[in-house]
Scaffold this motif. Structure first.
Motif, short mmCIF file in Angstrom:
data_model
loop_
_atom_site.label_atom_id
_atom_site.label_comp_id
_atom_site.label_asym_id
_atom_site.label_seq_id
_atom_site.Cartn_x
_atom_site.Cartn_y
_atom_site.Cartn_z
N UNK A 49 -57.19 -5.23 -2.06
CA UNK A 49 -57.58 -4.69 -0.76
C UNK A 49 -56.44 -3.87 -0.16
N UNK A 50 -55.23 -4.41 -0.20
CA UNK A 50 -54.08 -3.70 0.36
C UNK A 50 -53.84 -2.38 -0.38
N UNK A 51 -53.94 -2.41 -1.69
CA UNK A 51 -53.75 -1.19 -2.48
C UNK A 51 -54.79 -0.14 -2.12
N UNK A 52 -56.05 -0.56 -2.00
CA UNK A 52 -57.12 0.37 -1.65
C UNK A 52 -56.94 0.89 -0.22
N UNK A 53 -56.53 0.02 0.69
CA UNK A 53 -56.28 0.44 2.07
C UNK A 53 -55.21 1.53 2.08
N UNK A 54 -54.12 1.32 1.34
CA UNK A 54 -53.03 2.31 1.30
C UNK A 54 -53.50 3.62 0.65
N UNK A 67 -53.13 -1.81 9.76
CA UNK A 67 -53.37 -2.86 8.77
C UNK A 67 -52.96 -4.22 9.35
N UNK A 68 -51.79 -4.29 9.96
CA UNK A 68 -51.32 -5.55 10.53
C UNK A 68 -52.26 -6.04 11.63
N UNK A 69 -52.74 -5.15 12.48
CA UNK A 69 -53.67 -5.54 13.53
C UNK A 69 -55.01 -5.99 12.94
N UNK A 70 -55.45 -5.31 11.91
CA UNK A 70 -56.69 -5.68 11.24
C UNK A 70 -56.60 -7.11 10.70
N UNK A 71 -55.48 -7.43 10.07
CA UNK A 71 -55.29 -8.76 9.50
C UNK A 71 -55.36 -9.83 10.60
N UNK A 72 -54.70 -9.60 11.71
CA UNK A 72 -54.69 -10.56 12.81
C UNK A 72 -56.09 -10.79 13.36
N UNK A 73 -56.90 -9.75 13.37
CA UNK A 73 -58.23 -9.84 13.97
C UNK A 73 -59.33 -10.31 13.03
N UNK A 75 -61.83 -12.58 11.32
CA UNK A 75 -62.36 -13.84 11.84
C UNK A 75 -62.17 -15.05 10.92
N UNK A 76 -61.85 -14.82 9.66
CA UNK A 76 -61.69 -15.91 8.70
C UNK A 76 -60.21 -16.08 8.39
N UNK A 77 -59.66 -17.24 8.74
CA UNK A 77 -58.23 -17.49 8.58
C UNK A 77 -57.80 -17.36 7.11
N UNK A 78 -58.62 -17.78 6.20
CA UNK A 78 -58.27 -17.68 4.78
C UNK A 78 -58.05 -16.22 4.37
N UNK A 79 -58.84 -15.31 4.92
CA UNK A 79 -58.66 -13.87 4.63
C UNK A 79 -57.36 -13.38 5.27
N UNK A 80 -57.06 -13.85 6.48
CA UNK A 80 -55.79 -13.49 7.12
C UNK A 80 -54.63 -13.93 6.24
N UNK A 81 -54.69 -15.18 5.78
CA UNK A 81 -53.61 -15.73 4.95
C UNK A 81 -53.45 -14.95 3.65
N UNK A 82 -54.56 -14.48 3.10
CA UNK A 82 -54.53 -13.72 1.85
C UNK A 82 -53.84 -12.37 2.05
N UNK A 83 -54.02 -11.76 3.22
CA UNK A 83 -53.48 -10.42 3.47
C UNK A 83 -52.13 -10.42 4.18
N UNK A 84 -51.78 -11.51 4.80
CA UNK A 84 -50.52 -11.56 5.57
C UNK A 84 -49.28 -11.18 4.75
N UNK A 85 -49.17 -11.54 3.48
CA UNK A 85 -47.98 -11.15 2.73
C UNK A 85 -47.80 -9.63 2.62
N UNK A 86 -48.84 -8.87 2.83
CA UNK A 86 -48.77 -7.41 2.72
C UNK A 86 -48.45 -6.73 4.06
N UNK A 87 -48.20 -7.55 5.08
CA UNK A 87 -47.91 -7.03 6.42
C UNK A 87 -46.42 -6.75 6.64
N UNK A 88 -45.59 -7.05 5.68
CA UNK A 88 -44.14 -6.87 5.87
C UNK A 88 -43.74 -5.43 5.80
#
Length: 88
Positions: A49-54, A67-73, A75-88
């Motif tokens: 997902x992150x690669x395609x987003x970029x 991207x960082x705001x999208x991750x925070x918003x 609705x499913x915490x598991x999806x947030x957790x999956x994408x959070x490492x790509x927010x750095x």
């Protein structure tokens, strides 16, 4: 009910921000919607997902911020957790 309306308003606002970043390119916006549906359904993982987003939005500061705001918003915490490492 109020929370649902707020989420819909935020989703609409994000859609406008993404379209502005793409300068109205509906084809690229369609790619984004498609990959997002894959994430929601579980057929697309965080890295993909992150690669395609970029690829769609680039790697500029505005794309990274959205991207960082999208991750925070999400609705499913598991999806947030999956994408959070790509927010750095």
């Amino acid at each position: 009910m109020m929370l649902g309306r707020c989420f819909d308003a935020v989703s609409t606002l994000f859609g406008h921000c993404f379209q502005a970043l793409l300068e109205g390119d509906e084809g690229r916006f369609g790619e984004f919607k498609s990959i997002s549906q894959g994430l929601q359904k579980g057929s697309v993982g965080g890295k993909e997902y992150h690669r395609a987003f970029a690829q769609v939005f680039g790697r500029g500061a505005e794309a990274h911020r959205l991207f960082k705001e999208l991750v925070v918003l999400l609705p499913v915490k598991a999806k947030q957790d999956m994408l959070r490492p790509f927010c750095n």
